[in-house]
Design a protein around this motif. Sequence first.
Motif, short mmCIF file in Angstrom:
data_model
loop_
_atom_site.label_atom_id
_atom_site.label_comp_id
_atom_site.label_asym_id
_atom_site.label_seq_id
_atom_site.Cartn_x
_atom_site.Cartn_y
_atom_site.Cartn_z
N GLY A 1 0.81 -1.23 0.00
CA GLY A 1 0.00 0.00 0.00
C GLY A 1 0.83 1.27 0.00
O GLY A 1 2.03 1.26 0.29
N VAL B 1 -12.36 -0.64 5.20
CA VAL B 1 -11.95 -0.98 3.84
C VAL B 1 -13.05 -0.52 2.90
O VAL B 1 -14.19 -0.98 2.99
CB VAL B 1 -11.70 -2.50 3.68
CG1 VAL B 1 -11.17 -2.81 2.29
CG2 VAL B 1 -10.74 -3.00 4.75
N PRO C 1 -13.88 1.32 -1.28
CA PRO C 1 -13.35 1.85 -2.54
C PRO C 1 -12.90 3.30 -2.37
O PRO C 1 -13.52 4.08 -1.64
CB PRO C 1 -14.53 1.73 -3.50
CG PRO C 1 -15.36 0.62 -2.93
CD PRO C 1 -15.22 0.74 -1.43
N THR D 1 -9.37 0.87 -1.67
CA THR D 1 -9.10 -0.13 -2.70
C THR D 1 -9.22 0.46 -4.10
O THR D 1 -9.57 1.62 -4.28
CB THR D 1 -10.05 -1.32 -2.53
OG1 THR D 1 -11.40 -0.85 -2.69
CG2 THR D 1 -9.90 -1.97 -1.17
N ASN E 1 -7.03 1.25 -6.15
CA ASN E 1 -6.02 2.25 -6.48
C ASN E 1 -6.61 3.64 -6.69
O ASN E 1 -6.08 4.45 -7.44
CB ASN E 1 -5.23 1.83 -7.72
CG ASN E 1 -3.78 2.31 -7.67
OD1 ASN E 1 -3.26 2.59 -6.58
ND2 ASN E 1 -3.14 2.43 -8.80
N VAL F 1 -4.47 0.86 -1.79
CA VAL F 1 -3.93 -0.36 -2.37
C VAL F 1 -4.53 -0.56 -3.77
O VAL F 1 -5.59 -0.02 -4.10
CB VAL F 1 -4.24 -1.60 -1.50
CG1 VAL F 1 -3.55 -1.48 -0.15
CG2 VAL F 1 -5.73 -1.80 -1.31
N GLY G 1 -8.97 -4.82 -5.65
CA GLY G 1 -10.36 -4.58 -5.31
C GLY G 1 -10.67 -5.07 -3.92
O GLY G 1 -9.85 -5.73 -3.26
N SER G 2 -11.89 -4.79 -3.45
CA SER G 2 -12.26 -5.13 -2.08
C SER G 2 -12.24 -6.62 -1.82
O SER G 2 -11.80 -7.07 -0.75
CB SER G 2 -13.65 -4.56 -1.77
OG SER G 2 -13.62 -3.15 -1.80
N THR H 1 -8.64 -8.06 -1.73
CA THR H 1 -8.01 -7.44 -0.57
C THR H 1 -8.48 -8.11 0.71
O THR H 1 -7.69 -8.36 1.64
CB THR H 1 -8.31 -5.93 -0.53
OG1 THR H 1 -7.75 -5.31 -1.68
CG2 THR H 1 -7.73 -5.29 0.72
#
Length: 703
Positions: free
Chosen positions: A216, A254, A256, A283, A285, A308, A311-312, A315
């Motif tokens: 990350g 966590v 998007p 998430t 990016n 990071v 995607g969720s 992850t």
Amino acid sequence: MTRSVYVTGIDRGDGRQVVELGVMELLTRQVDRVGVFRPLVHDGPDRLFELLRARYRLSQDPASVYGMDYHEASALQAERGTDELVSQLVDRFHQVARSYDVVLVLGTDFAATQLPDELSLNARLANEFGASVLAVVGGKNQTAESVRAETRNAYRAYEALGCDVLAVVTNRVAPADRAEIHEHLATGLPVPCYVLPDEPALAAPTVAQITHALGGRVLLGDDSGLARDALDFVFGGAMLPTFLNALTPGCMVVTPGDRADLVVGALAAHSAGTPPIAGVLLTLNEQPGPEILRLADRLAPGTPVVAVAGGSFPTAGELFALEGKLNAATPRKAETALGVFERHIDTAELLERLSVSGSDRVTPMMFEHKLLERARADRRRVVLPEGTEERVLRAADVLLRRGVCDLTLLGPEEAIRKKAADLGVDLADSQLVDPQTSELRQRFAEEYARLRAHKGVTVELAYDVVADVNYFGTLMVQGGLADGMVSGSVHSTAATIRPAFEIIKTKPDASIVSSVFFMCLADKVLVYGDCAVNPDPNATQLADIAVQSAGTAAQFGVEPRIAMLSYSTGTSGSGADVDKVREATELVRGQRPDLKIEGPIQYDAAVEPSVAATKLPGSAVAGQASVLVFPDLNTGNNTYKAVQRSAGAIAVGPVLQGLRKPVNDLSRGALVQDIVNTVAITAIQAQTPTQSSPQSPTEKAPQ
């Protein structure tokens, strides 16, 4: 012969590092020179040894710690047999053992080692090293019945292989099953069996570990924030009201990166302390715009926001596979681990079974360890008036994790919680009180007005005075709502101790309040008094300081041999300053003939045997003084600071003496460990029943 303890297991995942850290803590309390040996090691850094080296200031060469790596061992065993492998490891162990009083041996980890019958190899090595075995059994996700059976089998396996089994530790059991398992094993094995519950904070990865594992990018946050434990994961996808209700204390959010509403909402909740979160993981990016990041930084300074690429869903898979590790970068996990170890293991019994003789030397670390141990043995409540100060909160975190004492922090509750949340400090087990709004304020005002009526203090005036945190904390101590108080990290000495003079007052057998510093040198602890309170005591007061300092020294395990310091030794000098010290010495001899005392005496004659042999031959104190009483504050304060800086001594204090109940002052430059030590000392002082009685009308109170 060097005494050694071999900590080993029967399978991977037993959380053995908690036990290894706890045993190291016990050993360093007893002896000065503790070595570490790990027979077999994987490639890469050894996280546990790096933690031990940093925490216990080990000077051992890291190259000497390891026998050989697993690949080398596997090849050697396959080519030349187990006997040759064991022989080489024994040689390398003894190279370490020759240099240390005791060696902690860290057994193999049963993790993809390619070694057949690893349990038997550990048993063989322990026997060849002459080490006693402390066997650890993991109980994670097992039934109580299964844990009991596996623990008995582990003992029998090592005992059948000829090992001297000290004890068995069953670790990571379900907290609800701990008492039942302990009860059954206590009578089922011939050696002690200790049962440790699973502690979520130990398995929780830190935000820094998550960031590293997921590759990350840190968008916001400081080192303190990155050190927070992620106790849970909350995945954002719902609308904000529903999302906020799902947040849990210490969770990692966590979401998007384009959900700015959830980012701001989570950080706003953290800022309000409802609840404090570990951080935010973005998430895909994606990241919010600069204006949102600026707002986020203002809402919760220091709280990590990390981006990071994944995607969720992927992850989530990586997150749930992560597990926190003890290492040098996670000191708070180490405090938590030691707290678990010390709460559930009879450390006195285990030390006795280890049969490790205590060292004649008393190192600073040994002194600090014993302070915490004594405070923990009879827990008291200490009030900390400076509840919003960062160093105080960090010290509170250590004290609570180690179970040293109960704490009350003073200040606006919301401000304390917000600051604690920003620092990642859990105050769930502490009491927070705001003097401004507390229901105790009126009661304390009436009490203070009664105590100070002779000075014309009314209840109305007292109502304003007792809102001051130091007055409020002192009244808590006086009223039995706390056993002691520590302040001074941001307050002056006068602001800290004046309330104690007015409210708690001196003991009947003490003419003044004075102070000592415990000066922890490389190989001993000296007591210096008075270096903080009385500018120019007269002979009677100086004698009182000497008697009080001797009592404080004895209370903390330092045999009092008192040196009454001056610029001349014995009868070699004269003058008012020397005469004052000589008179004070005679007063002490008359009052306390049981005390060993010498004076006047110069500092070098007091502490250096070769000088003492020349200047005062035959003295029971000269050359071996442990309590050094300075003639005035100027001399004492300068000397303690000179010794502290030039000799690298740790100065613990000032510790106040002569009060009916313990109140202690901190230096405004106090470090977190200084605060921890002072709180522990205060708790220990409170353990000793006061010999004073309520002040009679004829006693003169300090003004």
